[in-house]
Scaffold this active site. Sequence first.
Site, short mmCIF file in Angstrom:
data_model
loop_
_atom_site.label_atom_id
_atom_site.label_comp_id
_atom_site.label_asym_id
_atom_site.label_seq_id
_atom_site.Cartn_x
_atom_site.Cartn_y
_atom_site.Cartn_z
CG HIS A 520 -2.22 0.70 1.00
ND1 HIS A 520 -2.49 1.45 -0.12
CD2 HIS A 520 -3.35 0.79 1.78
CE1 HIS A 520 -3.70 1.95 -0.04
NE2 HIS A 520 -4.26 1.57 1.09
CG ASP A 524 -2.93 5.15 -4.16
OD1 ASP A 524 -2.27 5.08 -3.11
OD2 ASP A 524 -2.82 6.07 -4.98
#
Length: 549
Positions: A520, A524
């Site tokens: 992450h 995204d």
Amino acid sequence: MTEVRVPTLGESVTEATVATWFKKPGDSVAVDEMLCELETDKVTVEVPSPAAGTLSDIVADEGETVGVDALLANIEEGASGSGDGGGSSSGSSGSSGGKADAGSKETEEAPKKEVADAGGPQGDDTGTKMDVMVPTLGESVSEATVATWFKKEGDAVEQDETLCELETDKVSVEVPAPAAGTLAEIVATEGTTVQADAKLAVIATGSAGAGASESTAPKAGADHGGDAPAKAPGATQYDTPPAGDGGPGRSDIEDAPSAKKAMAEKGVSRDQVQGSGRDGRVMKEDVSRALSATNQPAAKQTEAPKAPRAPVPAEDESREERVKMTRLRQTIARRLKDAQNTAAMLTTYNEVDMTEVMALRSEYKELFEKKHGVRLGFMSFFTKACCHALKEVPEVNAEIDGTDIVYKNFVHMGIATGTPTGLVVPVIRNADSMSFADIEAAINEKGKRARDGKLSMAEMQGGTFTLSNGGVYGSLMSSPILNPPQSGILGMHKIQQRPMVVDGQIVARPMMYLALSYDHRIVDGKGAVTFLVRVKEALEDPRRLLMDL
């Protein structure tokens, strides 16, 4: 005069540290004999001799940092063996006063050979002793663990018969007998960690083999009779911890340049880092582990020593079995934990209707196998679908390097493969430019070699994305762990008939859950979901792959 220069170190690697010289000026060297070992940020590189001769001088000493193609040493060709003749003649004259024999020509020639001295009076003993050395372990592999000895001291061995098995971080290596004879001495016992080119054992060849077991028995202790040689006489020297573990000489160890930089940037003291490199050298990943340990709450650190083992009643201990982890299993454990500690891992899920893929495969599998010589499986469809999706969402195919993001304009697909010794990930290079048949052939070939333990280190490095098929074992749902430094891994699962609503009707469809674990920090949620949806669309309508939709 032949120059010895720093070889190509790999993509984006521009410098290395001279770790160890195996030769010194004046030593004779043969072609391809290992001269020294270099350490980079990621791997250890062995430098072979480009020619036979004498090492005249060393330009870059141990601990020095050198660039690509820098001069390491010079070799004077044709000078090797210049002093051998004198040594042989002096040896002959010096031994002429030995035990009396028949005075024959054989007696005069015997001292010229490397005769195995069994302590007996036989003058016709023409056997020799031959060292069994650690074979070449592969690029960047500098040590191994002796896993199993298939022979014991005193056993007769045939040439090329397997003597023992070594374990490295990735593969198992069998060590064959270099000659027929008797296993006179085992130097490195089971469980010993040995360096590349270390001595493992000694084989007595020829007639010397007959007295080999007798000559080794007194070394192990005469009080135990014939059973004494079970422990190798020299094994203790290999059991000693390396100098880097706090022993003498630690101040002389040169750490990896990337590790020095990381310690300076993070403000970490050298004493806070436990080195995992050769002789205790600190590598870049060691600094990361030290930082992770420092950031943990103090309470967790104090509780850690209590965690390994709970009290066990005495009657249950007899039914337990304690087995040392293999080097491969230790490496798997370390890398998986490092991935959890480093990446901001998150997993997103979806499901795919496999009806169209299964129908296409069923229709063309016989024709496909007849033309290409390989079976049409599901992995080629998933590989193609992922390559298609990675073009649209390139960050899933990228990696983090410091404060930079490195985007890959190619797909080196890692295929997680279960083997009897543990999980390995062979890499299919340039999978995005391969056909279905090429992908299936590559997967079959890599998978077979992985199960046989014959993959090289190079074949398991450089992957940009990974596929993990837990469905072959019956897994219905899982969250795969990233294979660092990659930013994405797709988990495939069991195909199972489930009721689905299609055009207002409830019908049974072959469904599979898909799981994408991603980093992450650079991927995204939108990008991860988009990637997984594109894979789903390509599998539910394979014609999209042909039209690049």
